[in-house]
Design an enzyme around this catalytic site. Sequence first.
Site, short mmCIF file in Angstrom:
data_model
loop_
_atom_site.label_atom_id
_atom_site.label_comp_id
_atom_site.label_asym_id
_atom_site.label_seq_id
_atom_site.Cartn_x
_atom_site.Cartn_y
_atom_site.Cartn_z
CG HIS A 15 -0.32 -0.12 2.51
ND1 HIS A 15 -0.01 0.98 3.28
CD2 HIS A 15 0.13 -1.20 3.21
CE1 HIS A 15 0.57 0.58 4.40
NE2 HIS A 15 0.67 -0.72 4.37
CB ALA A 16 -0.03 4.85 0.27
#
Length: 85
Positions: A15-16
Amino acid sequence: MKSFSYTVKDELGLHARPAGMLVKEVKNFQSKVTLERDGKSVDASRLMAVMGMGVKKDQTVTVTVEGNDEDAACEALKAFFKANL
C-alpha cells in the site's frame, strides 16, 4: 542482472506507505529496478506505477535489478522487503 522473488506478508499488501518507502530506497541506487507480478512489470522508482500494481497479501513479486551497483541494490532491497512487507 540480479533478481529475487518475495511473497508479501503485510496484511494491507504493498500500500501507499511501504510503496513510498520502496521508491525512496530504489532512488538510493543507480541501477534500474523493476517489479513484476503476473506478467505486468513496472519501474520501481515510480510511486504511482508501484501502487498501481495492486499487490495484495500472499502475492509474489519479482524484483529485478540491473546496473552498476546491482549487487548492493539487490541486497538492500531484499532487506527492505523482509523488514517492511
